[in-house]
Design an enzyme around this catalytic site. Structure first.
Site, PDB file in Angstrom:
ATOM      1  N   GLU A   1     -27.256  36.905  -5.841  1.00  0.00           N
ATOM      2  CA  GLU A   1     -26.178  35.940  -5.597  1.00  0.00           C
ATOM      3  C   GLU A   1     -25.997  35.077  -6.832  1.00  0.00           C
ATOM      4  O   GLU A   1     -26.971  34.708  -7.486  1.00  0.00           O
ATOM      5  CB  GLU A   1     -26.500  34.976  -4.437  1.00  0.00           C
ATOM      6  CG  GLU A   1     -26.502  35.593  -3.077  1.00  0.00           C
ATOM      7  CD  GLU A   1     -26.836  34.592  -1.959  1.00  0.00           C
ATOM      8  OE1 GLU A   1     -26.637  33.363  -2.150  1.00  0.00           O
ATOM      9  OE2 GLU A   1     -27.291  35.054  -0.909  1.00  0.00           O
TER      10      GLU A   1
ATOM     11  N   GLU B   1     -34.001  34.205   0.551  1.00  0.00           N
ATOM     12  CA  GLU B   1     -34.332  32.807   0.249  1.00  0.00           C
ATOM     13  C   GLU B   1     -35.270  32.173   1.269  1.00  0.00           C
ATOM     14  O   GLU B   1     -34.858  31.335   2.079  1.00  0.00           O
ATOM     15  CB  GLU B   1     -33.052  31.964   0.163  1.00  0.00           C
ATOM     16  CG  GLU B   1     -32.096  32.419  -0.907  1.00  0.00           C
ATOM     17  CD  GLU B   1     -30.949  31.434  -1.130  1.00  0.00           C
ATOM     18  OE1 GLU B   1     -30.804  30.513  -0.312  1.00  0.00           O
ATOM     19  OE2 GLU B   1     -30.231  31.584  -2.115  1.00  0.00           O
TER      20      GLU B   1
END
Ligand code: PNW
Length: 455
Positions: free
Chosen positions: A361, A170
């Protein structure tokens, strides 16, 4: 085409797993020569983290990994996404190796192998050595040079046991939230121009990570980026709203997904950012846009988009504001939009021609999850997971190449600026006693993994 004998079966090769990250679970923040990370530093600044919580102990996974892998194995977990802590390997972020750090991960991977669990390893999940931050951190190209040394070292060291590598987790979170809004470590509030430069330095690190795997990864090694792209969900699944959502998706993700798939920043992106656009050097994009083997997507939520025209909507789309009472988890950003996990992979396939996508995720966080009579009845999480798996299944049925799903997270852990108050685990952690209690969602997901279908 895969044929299904039962409408909610997953393909035989589909990977089900769980995920966590070094800083959030390991603890032992200063053990065996580990250096300070930006999060160790940030957590000690008063007012930055809920409850003043720090990462010193976390889930004490550093000392308990063998029991944790036994628990995972007992739940039928066969794939685990974890990260390596850069400051354990290079405490000062330079080239002074800490052998004790490598030894720790050798022991950890041996334990995973003993329990039949395959590692999926993220090279960087936000725990930058503080020493590098003090030399400019993500604004400085020197950070990418340091990352190259780190990535080469870990890929070489673990090439016989790790075949699945993820370069960075991320980029948006450790750049714009760390240097723009300042809500995450190191807590800086810089201009758009500076933030755009941090994206570029992060992209260089991604490139060095891919190169490390190609050079040192050994046979069968694969590598990809994990991105938390901004996800567009069409309000109505009509051609007009779908096209609008796709245009918004392409615009919002131009600086990361666009950049790793192009040979340079797009005209649109450079025009939009104008004088704030990042600067680059010759050869940067040879590194940044090397082909990868898969794309990792962390999917939690989305923005609703519909087609719109006229002066107010020059790009042909309108992003809708959610009503105040729209359902969400306890994290303010985590609105319940399960179709996110359908549309994001689909748009990545259509826009960037990805052949293999993993959901690295997906999960939800709540503050109040009491253990009562030895149980945590987290039906809200069971519901979240089930609703998302249905959309993953729909995507696969529609030909979107989703090859795996990792639930965030295996165990309640240090939820960054929300400290230990916000729980994302399918296993409850009592942070005073370190007692682990699988929640109802763990039992549920365990059956799903075992039967490989939505239950
Ligand atoms: C991810 N948002 O973070 C991280 O990869 C995990 O370390 C973290 O614990 C998990 O999701 C839950 O938060 C995100 O604001 C943080 O959209 C913020 C956002 C998305 C993901």
């Amino acid at each position: 085409m895969t044929t299904f004998t039962y409408s909610s079966n997953f393909p035989e090769t589909f990977v089900f797993g769980v995920a966590a990250a070094s800083a959030q679970i390991e603890g032992a923040a200063f053990a065996d020569g580990k250096g300070e990370s930006v999060w160790d530093h940030f957590a000690r600044i008063p007012g930055k983290v809920v409850g003043g919580d720090n990462l010193d102990v976390a889930c004490d996974h550093y000392n308990r990994f063998d029991e944790d892998f036994a628990l995972m194995a007992s739940l039928g977990v066969k794939h685990y996404r974890l990260s390596i802590a850069w400051p354990r390997i290079y405490p000062k972020g330079d080239d002074q190796l800490n052998q004790a750090g490598l030894d720790f991960y050798h022991r950890l991977f041996a334990s995973m192998a003993k329990h039949g669990i395959t590692p999926w390893v993220t090279m960087f999940h936000w725990d930058l050595p503080q020493a590098l931050e003090e030399k400019g951190g993500w604004t400085s190209r020197a950070t990418a040079d340091a990352f190259r040394i780190y990535a080469d070292t870990i890929v070489k060291a673990f090439s016989s046991v790790v075949k699945n590598w993820i370069t960075l987790n991320e980029i948006r979170c450790f750049t714009v939230l760390g240097y723009g809004t300042g809500t995450k470590a190191p807590g800086r509030k810089e201009s758009d121009a500076v933030v755009n430069q941090t994206y570029h330095v992060a992209l260089l690190c991604h490139g060095h990570g891919v190169a490390a795997v190609r050079t040192h990864g050994g046979p069968g090694a694969r590598v990809g980026l994990t991105d938390n792209c901004d996800v567009a969900v069409p309000v109505t699944e009509t051609p007009a709203d779908i096209a609008a959502a796709k245009a918004w998706f392409s615009d919002k993700n131009a600086h990361i997904l666009g950049a790793i798939h192009g040979k340079g920043y797009s005209e649109y992106y450079l025009q939009r950012e104008g004088a704030n656009a990042p600067s680059w050097e010759a050869g940067d994009f040879d590194l940044i846009s090397q082909p990868t083997d898969f794309l990792g997507l962390n999917i939690y939520t989305a923005t609703y988009i519909r087609a719109a025209s006229g002066e107010a909507f020059p790009r042909g789309y309108e992003a809708l504001k959610l009503p105040a009472n729209y359902p969400r988890a306890d994290s303010v950003w985590l609105n319940m939009i399960p179709q996110a996990i359908y549309w994001a992979p689909r748009m990545c396939q259509e826009l960037y021609e990805h052949k293999s996508i993993y959901i690295t995720e997906n999960g939800c966080g709540y503050d109040v999850e009491p253990v009562e009579n030895g149980e945590v009845i987290d039906l809200h999480r069971r519901d979240y997971v089930r609703n998302h798996l249905r959309e993953v299944h729909r995507a696969i049925s529609d030909g979107v190449p989703i090859d795996g799903y990792f639930l965030w997270s295996f165990i309640d852990n240090y939820e960054w600026e929300d400290g230990y108050a916000r729980r994302f685990g399918i296993v409850h952690c009592d942070f005073k006693t370190q007692v682990r209690t699988p929640k109802l969602s763990a039992r549920y997901y365990s059956r799903v993994m075992q039967e490989r279908k939505i239950l």
